[in-house]
Design a protein around this motif. Structure first.
Motif, PDB file in Angstrom:
ATOM      1  N   LEU A   1      77.856  20.240 119.733  1.00 22.77           N
ATOM      2  CA  LEU A   1      76.391  20.230 119.590  1.00 22.77           C
ATOM      3  C   LEU A   1      75.752  21.013 120.732  1.00 22.77           C
ATOM      4  CD1 LEU A   1      75.921  16.433 118.708  1.00 22.77           C
ATOM      5  CD2 LEU A   1      76.231  18.369 117.147  1.00 22.77           C
ATOM      6  N   PRO A   2      74.735  21.804 120.432  1.00 21.88           N
ATOM      7  CA  PRO A   2      74.067  22.553 121.518  1.00 21.88           C
ATOM      8  C   PRO A   2      73.316  21.620 122.461  1.00 21.88           C
ATOM      9  CG  PRO A   2      73.011  22.970 119.393  1.00 21.88           C
ATOM     10  CD  PRO A   2      74.155  22.057 119.118  1.00 21.88           C
ATOM     11  N   MET A   3      72.953  22.127 123.636  1.00 21.43           N
ATOM     12  CA  MET A   3      72.123  21.340 124.539  1.00 21.43           C
ATOM     13  C   MET A   3      70.850  20.938 123.786  1.00 21.43           C
ATOM     14  SD  MET A   3      73.696  20.902 127.365  1.00 21.43           S
ATOM     15  CE  MET A   3      72.533  20.499 128.639  1.00 21.43           C
ATOM     16  N   MET A   4      70.440  19.690 123.973  1.00 24.88           N
ATOM     17  CA  MET A   4      69.365  19.114 123.180  1.00 24.88           C
ATOM     18  C   MET A   4      68.012  19.683 123.616  1.00 24.88           C
ATOM     19  SD  MET A   4      67.021  16.587 122.379  1.00 24.88           S
ATOM     20  CE  MET A   4      66.807  16.027 124.029  1.00 24.88           C
ATOM     21  N   GLU A   5      67.422  20.505 122.738  1.00 20.23           N
ATOM     22  CA  GLU A   5      66.088  21.031 123.039  1.00 20.23           C
ATOM     23  C   GLU A   5      65.004  20.121 122.474  1.00 20.23           C
ATOM     24  OE1 GLU A   5      65.535  25.247 122.163  1.00 20.23           O
ATOM     25  OE2 GLU A   5      67.719  25.348 122.041  1.00 20.23           O
ATOM     26  N   GLU A   6      65.365  19.413 121.383  1.00 13.47           N
ATOM     27  CA  GLU A   6      64.427  18.446 120.795  1.00 13.47           C
ATOM     28  C   GLU A   6      65.216  17.505 119.905  1.00 13.47           C
ATOM     29  OE1 GLU A   6      62.306  16.256 120.688  1.00 13.47           O
ATOM     30  OE2 GLU A   6      60.519  17.537 120.849  1.00 13.47           O
TER      31      GLU A   6
ATOM     32  N   TYR B   1      78.190   8.087 132.770  1.00  8.42           N
ATOM     33  CA  TYR B   1      78.731   8.601 131.509  1.00  8.42           C
ATOM     34  C   TYR B   1      78.684  10.132 131.528  1.00  8.42           C
ATOM     35  CZ  TYR B   1      73.767   7.768 131.183  1.00  8.42           C
ATOM     36  OH  TYR B   1      72.436   7.685 131.480  1.00  8.42           O
ATOM     37  N   PRO B   2      79.557  10.806 130.769  1.00 11.12           N
ATOM     38  CA  PRO B   2      79.543  12.271 130.742  1.00 11.12           C
ATOM     39  C   PRO B   2      78.250  12.820 130.134  1.00 11.12           C
ATOM     40  CG  PRO B   2      81.598  11.408 129.842  1.00 11.12           C
ATOM     41  CD  PRO B   2      80.676  10.240 129.982  1.00 11.12           C
ATOM     42  N   GLY B   3      77.791  13.938 130.657  1.00 13.15           N
ATOM     43  CA  GLY B   3      76.580  14.575 130.137  1.00 13.15           C
ATOM     44  C   GLY B   3      76.692  14.916 128.665  1.00 13.15           C
ATOM     45  N   VAL B   4      77.872  15.294 128.220  1.00 16.83           N
ATOM     46  CA  VAL B   4      78.022  15.711 126.809  1.00 16.83           C
ATOM     47  C   VAL B   4      77.780  14.533 125.872  1.00 16.83           C
ATOM     48  CG1 VAL B   4      80.550  15.326 126.663  1.00 16.83           C
ATOM     49  CG2 VAL B   4      79.483  17.105 125.266  1.00 16.83           C
ATOM     50  N   LEU B   5      78.123  13.335 126.327  1.00 13.20           N
ATOM     51  CA  LEU B   5      77.898  12.141 125.502  1.00 13.20           C
ATOM     52  C   LEU B   5      76.401  11.831 125.437  1.00 13.20           C
ATOM     53  CD1 LEU B   5      78.908   9.636 123.956  1.00 13.20           C
ATOM     54  CD2 LEU B   5      79.194   8.496 126.164  1.00 13.20           C
ATOM     55  N   LYS B   6      75.755  11.864 126.582  1.00 13.02           N
ATOM     56  CA  LYS B   6      74.301  11.577 126.611  1.00 13.02           C
ATOM     57  C   LYS B   6      73.541  12.623 125.798  1.00 13.02           C
ATOM     58  CE  LYS B   6      70.865   9.149 128.489  1.00 13.02           C
ATOM     59  NZ  LYS B   6      69.669   9.926 128.306  1.00 13.02           N
ATOM     60  N   ASN B   7      73.970  13.874 125.903  1.00 11.76           N
ATOM     61  CA  ASN B   7      73.328  14.946 125.135  1.00 11.76           C
ATOM     62  C   ASN B   7      73.387  14.641 123.640  1.00 11.76           C
ATOM     63  OD1 ASN B   7      72.198  17.770 125.127  1.00 11.76           O
ATOM     64  ND2 ASN B   7      74.016  18.090 123.842  1.00 11.76           N
TER      65      ASN B   7
ATOM     66  N   LEU C   1      73.934  11.644 122.171  1.00  8.45           N
ATOM     67  CA  LEU C   1      73.195  10.417 121.839  1.00  8.45           C
ATOM     68  C   LEU C   1      71.691  10.664 121.791  1.00  8.45           C
ATOM     69  CD1 LEU C   1      75.150   7.787 124.022  1.00  8.45           C
ATOM     70  CD2 LEU C   1      75.322   8.118 121.543  1.00  8.45           C
ATOM     71  N   ASP C   2      71.193  11.516 122.668  1.00  7.44           N
ATOM     72  CA  ASP C   2      69.747  11.757 122.758  1.00  7.44           C
ATOM     73  C   ASP C   2      69.151  12.408 121.502  1.00  7.44           C
ATOM     74  OD1 ASP C   2      69.378  10.631 125.246  1.00  7.44           O
ATOM     75  OD2 ASP C   2      69.482  12.521 126.341  1.00  7.44           O
ATOM     76  N   TYR C   3      69.979  13.055 120.701  1.00  7.27           N
ATOM     77  CA  TYR C   3      69.471  13.688 119.477  1.00  7.27           C
ATOM     78  C   TYR C   3      68.918  12.666 118.479  1.00  7.27           C
ATOM     79  CZ  TYR C   3      71.087  18.545 119.932  1.00  7.27           C
ATOM     80  OH  TYR C   3      71.244  19.853 120.294  1.00  7.27           O
ATOM     81  N   LEU C   4      69.495  11.450 118.489  1.00  3.53           N
ATOM     82  CA  LEU C   4      69.203  10.468 117.441  1.00  3.53           C
ATOM     83  C   LEU C   4      68.453   9.280 118.031  1.00  3.53           C
ATOM     84  CD1 LEU C   4      72.748  10.394 115.770  1.00  3.53           C
ATOM     85  CD2 LEU C   4      70.912  12.082 115.437  1.00  3.53           C
TER      86      LEU C   4
END
Ligand code: FMN
Length: 192
Positions: free
Chosen positions: A46-51, A87-93, A95-98
């Motif tokens: 998944l790309p870095m979360m822009e929104e 937690y790893p940044g990739v996991l938070k990234n 999770l933040d999408y949803l």
């Protein structure tokens, strides 16, 4: 049938946590009332979360797949390493999408560490995140310490007690999974 996908929070080269995820998936597959699969953030890429997803109309297929599977999940299992005391940044990234997808869903958390502490800092901080998102982190956790020595070449645990600890943890997760599934079914009946 309960659908309990497993999110793997490590995309690191030569990641050790995948051994834990594979073992737990095999353990879950032995239960007749559970369907599971690996949601591998490395493959989803998944790309870095822009929104957040709900404010976008241009989401890629992998993000839509991730969202659909979490929305369908009865409960969610996260297998994640502890990085830098969290937690790893990739996991938070990811999770933040949803957000609506997590509502009232039980979350089981398994943390992985190369040292004896087993990722307890990650477990505690991830619980806060899940609560904030509207999910329900279960009281039980499963810590995997010294992960380099924790599995043999066939992917089986080297420590005799690990099977029992895993079983006890999954029993707890499935207790909450069933309890919340029953309550959701009741709410749906009442609103129809
Ligand atoms: C960036 C980074 C930070 C780390 N920080 C911690 C830490 O805070 N606590 C810990 O127990 N292990 C830490 N470790 C070690 C990991 O627990 C170990 O590398 C383990 O194998 C991680 O899972 P992985 O192989 O799936 O990435 C760190 C590893 C990395 C790469």
């Amino acid at each position: 049938m309960f659908y309990v996908p497993v999110i793997l929070g490590s995309i690191r080269r030569n990641r050790e946590s995948i051994k834990v995820a594979r073992f737990v998936i095999r353990s879950l597959q032995q239960r007749s009332d559970v369907k599971t699969e690996l949601l591998d953030l490395k493959q989803l890429d998944l790309p870095m979360m822009e929104e957040r997803l709900r404010f976008r109309d241009d989401a890629g297929p992998n993000l839509l797949e991730f969202s659909a599977k979490i929305a369908r999940a009865t409960s969610i299992l996260i297998v994640t390493p502890e990085y830098s005391g969290g937690y790893p940044g990739v996991l938070k990234n990811a999770l933040d999408y949803l957000r609506p997808e997590y509502k009232r869903k039980p979350f089981g958390i398994i943390t992985v560490s190369a040292v004896a502490t087993g990722g307890i800092l990650c477990l505690n901080s991830l619980r806060q995140v899940i609560l904030h998102m509207g999910g329900v982190p279960i009281p039980a956790g499963l810590l995997v310490a010294n992960v380099q020595q924790a599995f043999d070449a066939e992917g089986n645990p080297t420590e005799a007690g690990f099977h029992q600890r895993t079983k006890a943890f999954l029993d707890e997760l499935l207790w909450f999974t069933e309890a919340i599934a029953n309550q959701n079914a009741k709410s749906e009946q009442q609103s129809s």
